[in-house]
Structures are given as structure tokens and as C-alpha cells.
Design an enzyme around this catalytic site. Structure first.
Site: not given
Length: 307
Positions: A141, A210, A249
Site C-alpha cells: 500500500s 484509500y 494485482r
């Protein structure tokens, strides 16, 4: 009788809040699909909690260390609880960015050059000529990622401070200009390609990923057909080379800037891609005609041991 699914979420990594959001969304969707669902905030007692619960399947909605690096996967193997996403080896391999690059490169996937350096050395002297990127070896992330811009005289000093919590070794890679692309893989099929543009800031960092409205997702990405297909091919090859299962991904960079290199590289493969309302894989699945409920149902039915 419907399957009992334990949705594993939370945990103690830097991505705890994202995992809580992913897990809650998946739990709600699975209940809508008719499963019996228990949300489990993962702590040190997770083995005893799961032993008592005895779920039919563990839906892994954890992100970051312990949830994404083979640790929880190994525990689930010991407890004989079928689980979603990738297995022990693929999870550990994909989480270590440098080793994953070695495997992907051997499979014919173009990856960035780079080197592993001690964080204190990287704070004293530029490990590469600017512009370059410094990132933790095993975080997701965009946690801990630093972009050192062209012309910057001093290397990033945070690397030598007590604030740095992401390990003693860091990965330094040349900065690749151009577009941020991402492509999901579901089973043995590549999904659509998204170009991600940060709405605020200069790149696709944690907040852009996010925060609502933090990024713009262009799906399908506006690429020449041969480039679009190549992104899908590279994503599927990387998924298979690392031994991933279920959904993954790949994140890529494509330098199509005027006078640029034309380079198309895979930065990394995420074995636990986000499943929040702003996440990319659910959007790709929807583009392929698969609703969120259908996606999580597929993941549960795909769950197994020895992944």
C-alpha cells in the site's frame, strides 16, 4: 447448510485500517450471498480463536506483514482450514520485492533495476542518481515509499531516524516517469487494465489509494491495443511465475512521456489486493461483468489448502 466463512481482518500491520474496511465489505457481501460469516480481528490468539470457531473457509482480508507474507497462510495450513488468495511460498515471495523481481525477471517480465542498501547508508549518500525511489522491502500500500526528485542535494534523512519502522534494509530503484497502471488476475485470466491518477499530491500514495476521491481510475486505460494486451500478459506471467493463486494485482509503470524510454515494467504483485469501496480489483471485476458479491463468492469457492 451454508458454509461458515471466517473473514480475517485487522491485524497489527501499518495497513490495519485498510484491512478492517476490506474485511467489513467482504463480510457484508458474503452474508448477502448466503454464507454464515464471522469477522475475526486477528491478534496473537488467532490460532485458538480459529480452533474454537472451526470455520469451513478463512477469507483472508489482511494486508501487510503477517497477513500477506505467508505467516497466516502457514497457520491456516497447520489448522487445515482452506483459505483464499495465495499460499505460503507465493505470499512470502511476492512480499519480498527484491526476490520477487528476481523470479519475475527470470520469467521474462521486465522489472526495474535497483539495489538493496542499508537505510543508514542511504541516508548518508544517494544510493542511485536522482530521481529514484526508496521503499521498504516488505510492505504494501505504498507504506514507507519515498520519491527522491531530480536535483535533490541530500538523501532522505527519515531513513536514519527513529521514525523509520520498516526494516534496516531498503530497496532503491530508478524513478520511472509516465503512467501508473494496474491489472488484476483472477484464477488464470487477466482482468482489465486501469490507469491510476492521483487527485491530490503527485503520485499514487497511501492516501490516494484509500481516501475517497483520492484518485481517478481510468478503466479501460487509454492505451494502444498492443500495450494494453502486453500489460495483461505481463500481469498474468508475473502471477504465474510467483505461484500466486486466486486473485492478485500487478502494479506497473509505463514511460510514454515525450522523448521517454517507452519502458513498461512490473513494480510488484499484490497477493492481497484491497477490497474496499475505492479498491481496484472489484472495479476490474465489475468491468468484466462480475458483481462484488459474485467476486467474493468465487474467492470462497476457490479456497483450498496447499496453495
Amino acid at each position: 447448510m451454508s458454509k461458515h466463512v471466517a473473514v480475517l481482518l485487522g491485524g497489527s500491520s501499518a495497513e490495519r485500517e485498510v484491512s478492517l474496511s476490506s474485511g467489513a465489505a467482504c463480510a457484508a457481501a458474503l452474508e448477502g450471498e448466503g454464507y454464515r460469516v464471522t469477522q475475526v480481528d486477528v491478534g496473537a490468539d488467532i490460532a485458538s480463536v480459529l480452533t474454537e470457531l472451526r470455520p469451513d473457509v478463512a477469507f483472508n482480508a489482511l494486508h501487510g506483514p503477517d497477513g500477506e507474507d505467508g505467516t497466516i497462510q502457514g497457520l491456516l495450513e497447520i489448522l487445515k482450514i482452506p483459505y483464499t488468495h495465495s499460499g505460503v511460498l507465493a505470499s512470502a515471495l511476492a512480499m519480498n520485492k527484491e526476490r520477487a523481481k528476481t523470479v519475475m525477471r527470470a520469467a521474462g517480465v521486465d522489472v526495474p533495476a535497483g539495489r538493496i542498501v542499508n537505510r543508514f547508508e542511504a541516508a548518508k549518500n544517494h544510493p542511485l542518481p536522482p530521481p529514484y525511489v526508496v521503499k521498504p522491502i516488505a510492505e504494501g500500500s505504498s507504506v514507507g515509499v519515498i520519491i527522491v526528485r531530480d536535483g535533490r542535494s541530500h538523501p532522505p534523512q527519515i531513513l536514519a531516524s527513529e521514525e523509520w519502522k520498516f526494516g534496516e534494509q531498503v530497496l532503491a530503484e530508478p524513478y520511472i516517469a509516465g503512467r501508473e497502471l494496474t491489472c488484476g488476475v483472477m484464477g488464470d485470466k487477466a482482468l482489465g487494465v486501469i490507469e491510476v491518477k492521483a487527485s491530490t499530491g503527485e503520485w499514487y500514495d497511501y492516501d490516494a489509494k484509500y481516501a475517497p476521491g483520492g484518485s481517478v481510475h481510468v478503466l479501460p486505460a487509454e492505451l494502444k491495443p498492443n500495450v494494453y494486451q502486453r500489460v495483461q500478459e505481463l500481469s498474468l506471467t508475473a502471477h504465474q511465475a510467483l505461484g500466486c493463486r486466486g486473485v492478485s494485482r500487478a502494479d506497473l509503470r509505463y514511460d510514454d512521456t515525450p522523448g521517454g524510454t517507452g519502458l513498461l515494467v512490473v513494480l510488484e504483485v499484490n497477493t492481497q489486493p484491497g477490497m474496499t469501496q475505492t479498491s481496484l480489483v472489484p472495479e476490474m471485476a465489475a468491468h468484466a461483468g462480475l458483481g462484488f458479491g459474485e467476486l467474493v463468492r468465487w474467492m470462497v469457492e476457490d479456497a483450498s489448502l496447499n496453495r
